[in-house]
Design a protein around this motif. Sequence first.
Motif, mmCIF file in Angstrom:
data_model
loop_
_atom_site.group_PDB
_atom_site.id
_atom_site.type_symbol
_atom_site.label_atom_id
_atom_site.label_comp_id
_atom_site.label_asym_id
_atom_site.label_seq_id
_atom_site.Cartn_x
_atom_site.Cartn_y
_atom_site.Cartn_z
ATOM 1 N N PHE A 276 0.835 -1.206 0.000
ATOM 2 C CA PHE A 276 0.000 0.000 0.000
ATOM 3 C C PHE A 276 0.868 1.254 0.000
ATOM 4 O O PHE A 276 0.548 2.253 -0.655
ATOM 5 N N ARG A 277 1.979 1.220 0.720
ATOM 6 C CA ARG A 277 2.872 2.367 0.753
ATOM 7 C C ARG A 277 3.495 2.608 -0.616
ATOM 8 O O ARG A 277 3.574 3.754 -1.087
ATOM 9 N N ASP A 278 3.940 1.532 -1.280
ATOM 10 C CA ASP A 278 4.577 1.681 -2.593
ATOM 11 C C ASP A 278 3.594 2.184 -3.638
ATOM 12 O O ASP A 278 3.933 3.037 -4.475
ATOM 13 N N VAL A 279 2.365 1.649 -3.617
ATOM 14 C CA VAL A 279 1.356 2.075 -4.590
ATOM 15 C C VAL A 279 1.026 3.556 -4.389
ATOM 16 O O VAL A 279 0.894 4.319 -5.356
ATOM 17 N N GLY B 87 8.436 4.926 -9.159
ATOM 18 C CA GLY B 87 7.413 3.923 -9.440
ATOM 19 C C GLY B 87 7.284 2.904 -8.334
ATOM 20 O O GLY B 87 7.568 1.721 -8.520
ATOM 21 N N GLY B 88 6.845 3.325 -7.158
ATOM 22 C CA GLY B 88 6.685 2.398 -6.038
ATOM 23 C C GLY B 88 7.763 2.588 -5.001
ATOM 24 O O GLY B 88 7.971 3.689 -4.491
ATOM 25 N N SER B 89 8.477 1.512 -4.683
ATOM 26 C CA SER B 89 9.517 1.582 -3.657
ATOM 27 C C SER B 89 10.648 2.507 -4.104
ATOM 28 O O SER B 89 10.849 2.722 -5.302
ATOM 29 N N GLN C 161 4.836 6.014 14.378
ATOM 30 C CA GLN C 161 5.783 6.580 13.425
ATOM 31 C C GLN C 161 5.702 5.894 12.078
ATOM 32 O O GLN C 161 5.690 6.552 11.039
ATOM 33 N N LYS C 162 5.598 4.572 12.075
ATOM 34 C CA LYS C 162 5.707 3.809 10.834
ATOM 35 C C LYS C 162 4.381 3.526 10.149
ATOM 36 O O LYS C 162 4.354 3.217 8.953
ATOM 37 N N TYR C 163 3.266 3.597 10.907
ATOM 38 C CA TYR C 163 1.988 3.149 10.351
ATOM 39 C C TYR C 163 0.885 4.180 10.569
ATOM 40 O O TYR C 163 0.895 4.936 11.536
ATOM 41 N N LYS D 203 -3.140 -1.485 11.133
ATOM 42 C CA LYS D 203 -1.949 -0.735 10.749
ATOM 43 C C LYS D 203 -1.779 -0.755 9.232
ATOM 44 O O LYS D 203 -1.886 -1.812 8.615
ATOM 45 N N ILE D 204 -1.522 0.406 8.668
ATOM 46 C CA ILE D 204 -1.200 0.530 7.233
ATOM 47 C C ILE D 204 0.117 1.288 7.140
ATOM 48 O O ILE D 204 0.256 2.382 7.711
#
Length: 371
Positions: free
Chosen positions: A76-79, A202-204, A286-288, A310-311
């Motif tokens: 989800f983060r990369d998209v 493009g993502g990551s 912090q991360k999610y 968590k996302i």
Amino acid sequence: QLPGDTLKVPGDRVVVSAFENGHRVNYAVSPEIGRALTFLDAQQMGIVEKILSYGKTPLQVGATGANMAFAIPNLFRDVKRAAVYSKYGANRPADLVQFPGDWFRGLYHVVKQDALYEKFLESGAAFSTIQKTLTPERFLRMATGVRGLSMMERANLFKHLLDGAKKMNSAIEEATKMQSMIRGGRAGAAPAEVAYETANYGGSPNFSRAGTWGQHVNLIWMFYNARLQGTAANIRRIRETPETAGKAALAKIALYSLLPMTALWAYNSQWDDDHGMEEVSSSDRQKYHILLLPETYQHSDGTTRRKYLKIAKEETDQILGAVLEDGLNYLSGSDPRAASKILGDVLGNLSPVNVDFKGEGVSGALASVGA
């Protein structure tokens, strides 16, 4: 130096590539120079760095490359990162419908390893993924045309299970990259531009970018380069073309980041002082993105805690989220100390070691390394 996307030359010369200012540049060199450049890092690495790398790689593979719990949330983060920062991202309302379909098309090409996937490899964009950094031998086997396994490899059941997880995680990460290639091709962009956009936005993040010092520091803090490159690339996007892609990225940050995070903060605020966000660990906050649920449960230590989803946060969300949430907490009066925490939270999202003014201690900070 070779023009354009030339990857093969007649005769016995070989083509080697380098990234200059994020753009791939190809050179035709003799086989001897090609071998020397290919193995330069291994030959130049000192004994201390070799020892550290032996311990770092298995830990990284276990934490990411062979861990489905890492790959799925980061999808989800990369998209989202591709949607916000790529020139071929979600720029129109219609793209919000088309974008998921292009991701599944990308996954199809990754699984099939067809002609488009071969172009993906040849462009150099494939070497920007974290899986390439962790397990480069997989890409080298494909690049040299080696598809089968040796007798010993086929008999190693543990290797099959581990490789299966690696391939699945790699396919998930590469699908977002392929999504950008598909959308760039549809837009009629030049192959070099598509490769650059795919590798960097493009993502990551582009994990192949790392200076000499970055490689050394990454041996001490395993995910230092991962955190650095994402943030650096996002800032570079805004600075590269501020009148076009930069403004578009800023507009999409407001639409896809600030508004949803504000709405999420308002939703979670209903449980302030009732097993709410104050009980969620600083590392998770912090991360999610945290979505609190109505249900509570009894923890093993006897305390009551609230369930939450968590996302994974994209790099920009980690930085802006700290400022936004602390600012809203301060203005609402729910956390009077929030204003003094903003700087520490922002620094913690930029640093491989969390910054905590509450006195979490060295052990707590080190436990957050590699976030």
